[in-house]
Design an enzyme around this catalytic site. Sequence first.
Site, PDB file in Angstrom:
ATOM      1  N   TYR A  92      81.369 190.444  52.555  1.00 61.34           N
ATOM      2  CA  TYR A  92      82.732 190.466  53.107  1.00 61.34           C
ATOM      3  C   TYR A  92      83.111 189.102  53.690  1.00 61.34           C
ATOM      4  O   TYR A  92      84.127 188.506  53.307  1.00 61.34           O
ATOM      5  CB  TYR A  92      82.791 191.581  54.160  1.00 61.34           C
ATOM      6  CG  TYR A  92      84.002 191.618  55.042  1.00 61.34           C
ATOM      7  CD1 TYR A  92      85.294 191.579  54.519  1.00 61.34           C
ATOM      8  CD2 TYR A  92      83.856 191.723  56.435  1.00 61.34           C
ATOM      9  CE1 TYR A  92      86.406 191.639  55.360  1.00 61.34           C
ATOM     10  CE2 TYR A  92      84.949 191.797  57.265  1.00 61.34           C
ATOM     11  CZ  TYR A  92      86.226 191.745  56.727  1.00 61.34           C
ATOM     12  OH  TYR A  92      87.302 191.804  57.560  1.00 61.34           O
TER      13      TYR A  92
ATOM     14  N   SER B 188      72.451 189.311  55.115  1.00 60.72           N
ATOM     15  CA  SER B 188      71.741 190.166  56.066  1.00 60.72           C
ATOM     16  C   SER B 188      72.512 191.492  56.088  1.00 60.72           C
ATOM     17  O   SER B 188      73.743 191.467  56.053  1.00 60.72           O
ATOM     18  CB  SER B 188      71.769 189.552  57.472  1.00 60.72           C
ATOM     19  OG  SER B 188      70.729 190.054  58.275  1.00 60.72           O
TER      20      SER B 188
ATOM     21  N   LYS C  67      69.694 190.960  64.585  1.00 60.95           N
ATOM     22  CA  LYS C  67      70.427 189.697  64.643  1.00 60.95           C
ATOM     23  C   LYS C  67      69.822 188.737  65.666  1.00 60.95           C
ATOM     24  O   LYS C  67      69.686 187.545  65.395  1.00 60.95           O
ATOM     25  CB  LYS C  67      71.907 189.944  64.974  1.00 60.95           C
ATOM     26  CG  LYS C  67      72.665 190.690  63.893  1.00 60.95           C
ATOM     27  CD  LYS C  67      72.593 190.030  62.527  1.00 60.95           C
ATOM     28  CE  LYS C  67      73.428 188.781  62.393  1.00 60.95           C
ATOM     29  NZ  LYS C  67      73.313 188.198  61.020  1.00 60.95           N
TER      30      LYS C  67
ATOM     31  N   PRO D 121      79.870 185.567  65.279  1.00 66.44           N
ATOM     32  CA  PRO D 121      81.164 186.264  65.291  1.00 66.44           C
ATOM     33  C   PRO D 121      81.107 187.595  66.044  1.00 66.44           C
ATOM     34  O   PRO D 121      80.066 188.249  66.105  1.00 66.44           O
ATOM     35  CB  PRO D 121      81.434 186.543  63.803  1.00 66.44           C
ATOM     36  CG  PRO D 121      80.403 185.798  63.035  1.00 66.44           C
ATOM     37  CD  PRO D 121      79.237 185.612  63.950  1.00 66.44           C
TER      38      PRO D 121
END
Length: 352
Positions: free
Chosen positions: A17, A88, A170, A194
């Site tokens: 995305y 990821s 993460k 982000p």
Amino acid sequence: MQIDKTKPVLVTGGNGYIASWIVKYLLADGHDVHATVRDPANSAKTGHLLKAAEGSRGKLTLFKADLLKDGAFDAAMQGCELVIHTASPFVIKGLKDAQKELVDPAVMGTKNVLDAANRVQSVKRVVLTASVVSVYGDAQDMSDQKLKAFTEAHWNTTSTVTHQPYNYSKVAAEKVGWEIVKKQSRWDFITINPGLVFGPSLTTASDSTSLSTIKELANGHLATGVPNMEIAIVDVRDAARAHILAGFTLTASGRHLAVSQSVTMWQMVQTLKARFGNGYRWPMMVVPKPVVWLMAPVAGYSRKFVSRNAGWPLKFDNSYIQKDLGLTFRPVAETLGDHFQQMLDDGVLKPR
Ligand code: NAP
């Protein structure tokens, strides 16, 4: 760090995305792009990239690479000075084995890509798509640490493989990155962290939680109501630009929180409703926290998640990214509206 703009740029997970926008912008700006995907022959997952390359000034080459296969990124990295590592999994629901499905690809994948950067002599800079969830685990952390807002100085210390496993994946991956970069001096390392990314998607074949979240706000999935939860939002186009600025800004360094604004889920609903009207199965109300807590397991969440996230403020200081990279942010209403419109245009969402 000066990056030669005539050299190809490697984007891992190029069909994702966020990455799709990075690839599209790079090509439009005239850069050659090496994009890794798991299956280059899957036109449903790569067709939009080939379309973006048509008529652009840059050349796109697709490479096959899996995060868990040692050495898989070496071929795609050859000749690249800039590596943008986005691949990821971003999945938070329906996990059976979080270690295997999330943590291993995030951590071993980052190590795999950075080991390749150590071998491939052309590499000068690696930009990692990290996340705000590597600075915090649960919204309650902000109050526990008596903060007004999280900054790049903070780290997530509360997530584990059983509690908030995506957040854990993460922060663990980002830490691996900062450890590996210290051991050499040829390439430097920059992270873009982000918030929850929304905005029009170039692909309908992504599994990103960003896409399912917007869909569930309008398709009746949350018709009973939404929890009182704050979400830090950034536009996918701004997040993509941030990666490119991080790649080519000579003086850029460190971590970068990429957040436009924090809004509640209820504010998101009201923003979308104001533009798109009543013809959707919007959430009816903000569900009181004790009810959300009680019903959490039925909805696929833990009660600990609800306790530590519903009703707690969640704020981020976004001044560093604006100063270091010169990034400006689109307003949240534009981000959400453009995302919803894209879903209507692509038939992903339909009025009731
Ligand atoms: P996405 O569309 O699902 O993209 C994930 C990408 O990773 C896809 O290209 C996927 O390939 C690839 N991938 C997953 N497992 C892989 C494996 N084992 N080997 C190789 N590639 C693999 O999600 P996204 O939202 O764009 O996320 C991209 C990055 O941004 C991730 O690092 C995510 O943690 C980070 N991020 C996302 C958000 C957000 O709100 N979306 C916020 C902060 C950070 P396939 O297409 O083959 O599955």
